[in-house]
Design an enzyme around this catalytic site. Structure first.
Site, PDB file in Angstrom:
ATOM      1  N   ARG A  86      93.162  28.247   0.209  1.00  0.00           N
ATOM      2  CA  ARG A  86      93.098  28.718   1.283  1.00  0.00           C
ATOM      3  C   ARG A  86      92.623  30.199   0.714  1.00  0.00           C
ATOM      4  NH1 ARG A  86      98.781  26.870  -1.059  1.00  0.00           N
ATOM      5  NH2 ARG A  86      99.084  25.396   1.058  1.00  0.00           N
ATOM      6  N   ARG A 149     110.195  23.430   0.570  1.00  0.00           N
ATOM      7  CA  ARG A 149     109.669  22.365  -0.772  1.00  0.00           C
ATOM      8  C   ARG A 149     110.647  22.697  -2.080  1.00  0.00           C
ATOM      9  NH1 ARG A 149     103.685  22.815   1.296  1.00  0.00           N
ATOM     10  NH2 ARG A 149     103.272  22.485   3.445  1.00  0.00           N
ATOM     11  N   HIS A 173     101.448  32.837  -0.547  1.00  0.00           N
ATOM     12  CA  HIS A 173     101.721  31.440   0.023  1.00  0.00           C
ATOM     13  C   HIS A 173     100.510  30.718  -0.751  1.00  0.00           C
ATOM     14  CE1 HIS A 173     101.709  28.372   2.316  1.00  0.00           C
ATOM     15  NE2 HIS A 173     101.433  28.426   2.663  1.00  0.00           N
TER      16      HIS A 173
HETATM   17  P1  NAD Z   1      93.451  24.376  14.294  1.00  0.00           P
HETATM   18  O1  NAD Z   1      91.656  24.369  13.829  1.00  0.00           O
HETATM   19  O2  NAD Z   1      94.537  23.086  14.449  1.00  0.00           O
HETATM   20  O3  NAD Z   1      93.849  25.237  15.014  1.00  0.00           O
HETATM   21  C1  NAD Z   1      93.138  26.765  14.831  1.00  0.00           C
HETATM   22  C2  NAD Z   1      93.232  27.376  16.418  1.00  0.00           C
HETATM   23  O4  NAD Z   1      92.825  28.825  16.156  1.00  0.00           O
HETATM   24  C3  NAD Z   1      92.273  26.514  17.412  1.00  0.00           C
HETATM   25  O5  NAD Z   1      92.917  25.972  18.539  1.00  0.00           O
HETATM   26  C4  NAD Z   1      91.083  27.445  17.530  1.00  0.00           C
HETATM   27  O6  NAD Z   1      90.693  27.115  19.559  1.00  0.00           O
HETATM   28  C5  NAD Z   1      92.299  28.142  18.134  1.00  0.00           C
HETATM   29  N1  NAD Z   1      90.846  29.932  17.733  1.00  0.00           N
HETATM   30  C6  NAD Z   1      90.037  30.327  16.782  1.00  0.00           C
HETATM   31  N2  NAD Z   1      89.843  31.721  16.637  1.00  0.00           N
HETATM   32  C7  NAD Z   1      90.398  31.951  17.744  1.00  0.00           C
HETATM   33  C8  NAD Z   1      90.421  32.873  18.210  1.00  0.00           C
HETATM   34  N3  NAD Z   1      89.494  33.933  17.851  1.00  0.00           N
HETATM   35  N4  NAD Z   1      91.169  33.862  19.749  1.00  0.00           N
HETATM   36  C9  NAD Z   1      92.026  32.928  19.401  1.00  0.00           C
HETATM   37  N5  NAD Z   1      92.219  31.494  19.300  1.00  0.00           N
HETATM   38  C10 NAD Z   1      91.849  31.264  18.289  1.00  0.00           C
HETATM   39  O7  NAD Z   1      94.197  24.697  12.954  1.00  0.00           O
HETATM   40  P2  NAD Z   1      95.968  24.794  12.518  1.00  0.00           P
HETATM   41  O8  NAD Z   1      96.190  23.689  11.579  1.00  0.00           O
HETATM   42  O9  NAD Z   1      96.506  25.258  14.067  1.00  0.00           O
HETATM   43  O10 NAD Z   1      95.819  25.892  11.540  1.00  0.00           O
HETATM   44  C11 NAD Z   1      95.650  27.508  11.770  1.00  0.00           C
HETATM   45  C12 NAD Z   1      96.182  28.527  10.789  1.00  0.00           C
HETATM   46  O11 NAD Z   1      97.347  28.240  10.133  1.00  0.00           O
HETATM   47  C13 NAD Z   1      94.972  28.177   9.339  1.00  0.00           C
HETATM   48  O12 NAD Z   1      95.062  29.618   9.192  1.00  0.00           O
HETATM   49  C14 NAD Z   1      95.691  27.293   8.235  1.00  0.00           C
HETATM   50  O13 NAD Z   1      95.287  27.716   7.103  1.00  0.00           O
HETATM   51  C15 NAD Z   1      97.259  28.334   9.107  1.00  0.00           C
HETATM   52  N6  NAD Z   1      98.518  27.784   8.376  1.00  0.00           N
HETATM   53  C16 NAD Z   1      99.349  28.539   7.495  1.00  0.00           C
HETATM   54  C17 NAD Z   1     100.240  27.646   7.316  1.00  0.00           C
HETATM   55  C18 NAD Z   1     101.456  28.774   6.520  1.00  0.00           C
HETATM   56  O14 NAD Z   1     102.231  28.258   5.378  1.00  0.00           O
HETATM   57  N7  NAD Z   1     101.039  29.955   6.470  1.00  0.00           N
HETATM   58  C19 NAD Z   1     100.324  26.734   6.925  1.00  0.00           C
HETATM   59  C20 NAD Z   1     100.045  25.649   7.812  1.00  0.00           C
HETATM   60  C21 NAD Z   1      98.280  26.245   8.389  1.00  0.00           C
END
Ligand code: NAD
Length: 309
Positions: A86, A149, A173
């Site tokens: 991450r 989890r 995290h």
């Molecule tokens: P994804 O690629 O499916 O979706 C990301 C979305 O962000 C896309 O639809 C993209 O078009 C959009 N995007 C990118 N840049 C943008 C901008 N400047 N303005 C608006 N939209 C924009 O990814 P995901 O699987 O949905 O993951 C999203 C984020 O969440 C990642 O950083 C991932 O690591 C994180 N995540 C966090 C946790 C947690 O527990 N905190 C868990 C899972 C995923």
């Protein structure tokens, strides 16, 4: 009446919107994404489910449409690739999150801001630094998912309903997260006492193998299906429920620490009372020496990532 705007409706943002819809947490959901077509398709798909869920207005929008939101959620950005941690994501996502914050600045009003984008502790700090709002209104999803989890694996091991089991993961995290074994309670009984009368024999290294399993679970899911979405979305919808309904629930969200556990100027997860104001209060849970060292290490890891981002 509550309005939630989600910036970034990829796998996580879209599943979160769906969880909010089926739980009836909001009366209005705005979906914002740089890929407008994808956001529109998600909105239409969710609207087709309205016959079966509590009534909610779901539409795509621009940043201006986020005005007067009760809650803004940032789930935009790149996600962890199978071969990266991450923390590798930091630079890429810090740039995206800063860009989004600049767009949201004029519309934030009295909204609470919830950050999901990884590495979430660093992105929460980026939000605290780049927004002119009190830090209690800025939260990261933090280790709420990791704590869930942990509870899940413990409940399977101990054969107890996870709802009757209290267990927290704090710190980053990510890989340096800290499992609070000293605070695990089952039905009000400390784990140590619970184990004394237990018929299931655990080996001496049970705790460390359970920790490893929980720590690896996100990577494991990403390896198999490319992303995680259900667990995180339900964890975040739990945080959103606590805020919008002023539930004052104890959740391990990522928040700016200003002296708690002698840590300052860093965002990390610790047990917090979460309610209408966002983080209402941080609870400084007693830690064992090992847990204290673990938390210091976690702070060093996140601190050095912030410094290098
Ligand atoms: P994804 O690629 O499916 O979706 C990301 C979305 O962000 C896309 O639809 C993209 O078009 C959009 N995007 C990118 N840049 C943008 C901008 N400047 N303005 C608006 N939209 C924009 O990814 P995901 O699987 O949905 O993951 C999203 C984020 O969440 C990642 O950083 C991932 O690591 C994180 N995540 C966090 C946790 C947690 O527990 N905190 C868990 C899972 C995923």
């Amino acid at each position: 009446m509550s309005k939630v705007s989600i910036i970034g409706v990829g796998d996580v943002g879209a599943t979160l919107a769906y969880a909010i819809q089926i739980h009836g947490l909001a009366t209005e959901i705005i979906l914002v994404d740089s890929n407008r077509e994808k956001a529109e398709a998600n909105a239409l798909d969710m609207n087709h489910g309205l016959f079966f869920t509590p009534l909610v207005s779901i539409r795509t929008g621009s940043y201006a449409d986020c005005e007067e939101s009760d809650l803004l959620v940032i789930a935009a950005g790149a996600r962890t690739k199978p071969e990266e941690t991450r923390l590798d994501l930091t630079r890429r996502n810090a740039r995206i999150v800063k860009e989004i914050l600049r767009e949201l600045e004029s519309y934030i009003g009295t909204a609470r801001l919830l950050v999901i984008t990884n590495p979430v502790d660093v992105m929460t700090k980026v939000a605290v630094e780049n927004l002119d709002v009190p830090s209690h209104r800025v939260l990261g999803s933090g280790t709420v998912l990791d704590s869930a989890r942990f509870r899940y694996e413990l409940s399977r091991r101990c054969k107890v309903d996870p709802r009757n089991l209290h267990a927290y993961v704090i710190g980053e995290h990510g890989d340096s997260e800290v499992f609070l074994w000293s605070q695990v309670h089952i039905g009000g009984t400390p784990l140590e006492s619970f184990c004394q009368d237990c018929e299931y024999s655990c080996t001496a290294d049970e705790q460390s193998s359970l920790e490893k399993k929980v720590r690896a679970s996100g990577y494991h899911i990403v390896e198999k299906k490319g992303y995680t979405n259900y667990g995180v979305s339900l964890a975040v919808s739990r945080i959103i429920g606590a805020i919008l309904r002023d539930e004052r629930s104890v959740l391990t969200v990522s928040t700016l620490l200003q002296g708690t556990y002698n840590l300052a100027d860093i965002c990390l997860s610790v047990p917090c009372i979460v309610g209408a104001r966002g983080v209402e209060r941080i609870i400084e849970t007693p830690l064992s020496e090992k847990e204290e060292e673990g938390l210091e290490m976690s702070a060093r890891v996140v601190g050095s990532t912030i410094a290098s981002s």
